[in-house]
Scaffold this motif. Structure first.
Motif, mmCIF file in Angstrom:
data_model
loop_
_atom_site.group_PDB
_atom_site.id
_atom_site.type_symbol
_atom_site.label_atom_id
_atom_site.label_comp_id
_atom_site.label_asym_id
_atom_site.label_seq_id
_atom_site.Cartn_x
_atom_site.Cartn_y
_atom_site.Cartn_z
ATOM 1 N N ASP A 137 -7.514 -4.676 -1.260
ATOM 2 C CA ASP A 137 -8.552 -3.672 -1.045
ATOM 3 C C ASP A 137 -9.970 -4.232 -1.131
ATOM 4 O O ASP A 137 -10.878 -3.745 -0.460
ATOM 5 C CB ASP A 137 -8.405 -2.526 -2.058
ATOM 6 C CG ASP A 137 -7.189 -1.655 -1.765
ATOM 7 O OD1 ASP A 137 -6.435 -1.994 -0.828
ATOM 8 O OD2 ASP A 137 -6.995 -0.650 -2.466
ATOM 9 N N TYR A 140 -8.642 1.861 5.380
ATOM 10 C CA TYR A 140 -8.019 0.634 5.900
ATOM 11 C C TYR A 140 -8.144 0.419 7.397
ATOM 12 O O TYR A 140 -7.814 -0.657 7.892
ATOM 13 C CB TYR A 140 -6.511 0.647 5.554
ATOM 14 C CG TYR A 140 -6.219 0.608 4.079
ATOM 15 C CD1 TYR A 140 -6.565 -0.501 3.304
ATOM 16 C CD2 TYR A 140 -5.586 1.679 3.458
ATOM 17 C CE1 TYR A 140 -6.288 -0.542 1.949
ATOM 18 C CE2 TYR A 140 -5.293 1.647 2.098
ATOM 19 C CZ TYR A 140 -5.658 0.542 1.354
ATOM 20 O OH TYR A 140 -5.374 0.509 0.007
ATOM 21 N N ARG A 180 0.834 -1.202 0.000
ATOM 22 C CA ARG A 180 0.000 0.000 0.000
ATOM 23 C C ARG A 180 0.872 1.257 0.000
ATOM 24 O O ARG A 180 1.999 1.236 0.458
ATOM 25 C CB ARG A 180 -0.887 0.029 1.256
ATOM 26 C CG ARG A 180 -1.895 -1.087 1.309
ATOM 27 C CD ARG A 180 -2.616 -1.095 2.659
ATOM 28 N NE ARG A 180 -3.531 -2.224 2.736
ATOM 29 C CZ ARG A 180 -4.126 -2.631 3.833
ATOM 30 N NH1 ARG A 180 -3.900 -1.984 4.970
ATOM 31 N NH2 ARG A 180 -4.942 -3.674 3.825
#
Length: 228
Positions: free
Chosen positions: A172, A225, A34
């Protein structure tokens, strides 16, 4: 669930990490792949003064947590200096008066076949043992530490870390329900005590105009997240 900590101590730690360059804002590709708007690298606490100050934060967070403990364990490799320094900080802490000296131990990655042999170094593992590390990502070092402690007949009492990213794992489109910290607490039934967390970083961004430009990016990252 993660154990609570002193918000004043946590904010002081966030400022300390910023001053030491251990916490940085920008755009960073992290281990998960990420792009994160902040980066925390405890390996940059790499001088006597900074590690000494860091150990004081670890000691205070542990004592503030109320967790009962008899000794510390540092998983190889990052946990070794952390457990050592924290044991020193506890030895000089005013709240430890009358409680005796705190032993510590750590493991080797490879077993030694001469001298004392084996994979363990330091005090014998016994009683309630606190595992000390910098962060929890996959939880691998915690699992190995718990196995070592239980195999010795001792009891894992808690995990003590510097920063809880409060972040879910996975791609994701298939994020985990819990963070790595929450999973460790649930799996082993022990508290995870953090000196500070993403919430504390956001609190600093809210209160300190000097870093305000990064707040929206960090907040968006947490929305995408983060866990509550």
């Amino acid at each position: 669930m993660p154990a609570a900590h002193s918000s004043a101590t946590a904010l002081d730690f966030v400022r300390f990490a910023l001053n030491e360059g251990v916490l940085r804002f920008g755009s960073f590709k992290v281990k998960s792949g990420r792009m994160s708007p902040y980066f925390f690298n405890a390996g940059l606490f790499n001088s006597g003064r900074s590690v000494g100050a860091l150990a004081q934060f670890y000691a205070q967070a542990l004592l503030d947590s109320g967790v009962a403990f008899d000794m510390l364990f540092g998983p190889a490799y990052k946990g070794i200096p952390l457990a050592t320094a924290t044991a020193i900080a506890l030895a000089g802490h005013p709240d430890m008066q009358g409680r005796g000296d705190v032993p510590f131990a750590y493991n080797r990655k490879e077993a030694k076949d001469h001298g004392e042999g084996g994979t363990l170094v330091g005090a014998p593992l016994q009683g309630k043992v606190v595992i000390i590390d910098d962060v929890i990502t996959a939880g691998t070092s915690v699992r190995e530490s718990v196995e070592i402690i239980r195999a010795a007949g001792a009891e894992p009492a808690a995990v003590l870390i510097a920063m809880d990213r409060m972040e879910r794992a996975g791609p994701d489109d298939a994020l985990s329900a819990h963070s790595a910290v929450q999973d460790v607490a649930k799996t082993y039934g022990i508290p995870v005590v953090s000196i500070a967390s993403l919430s504390d970083i956001l609190a600093l961004l809210q209160d300190d105009a000097a870093f305000g430009e990064h707040r929206d990016a960090v907040l968006a990252y947490r929305t995408k997240y983060g866990v509550k």
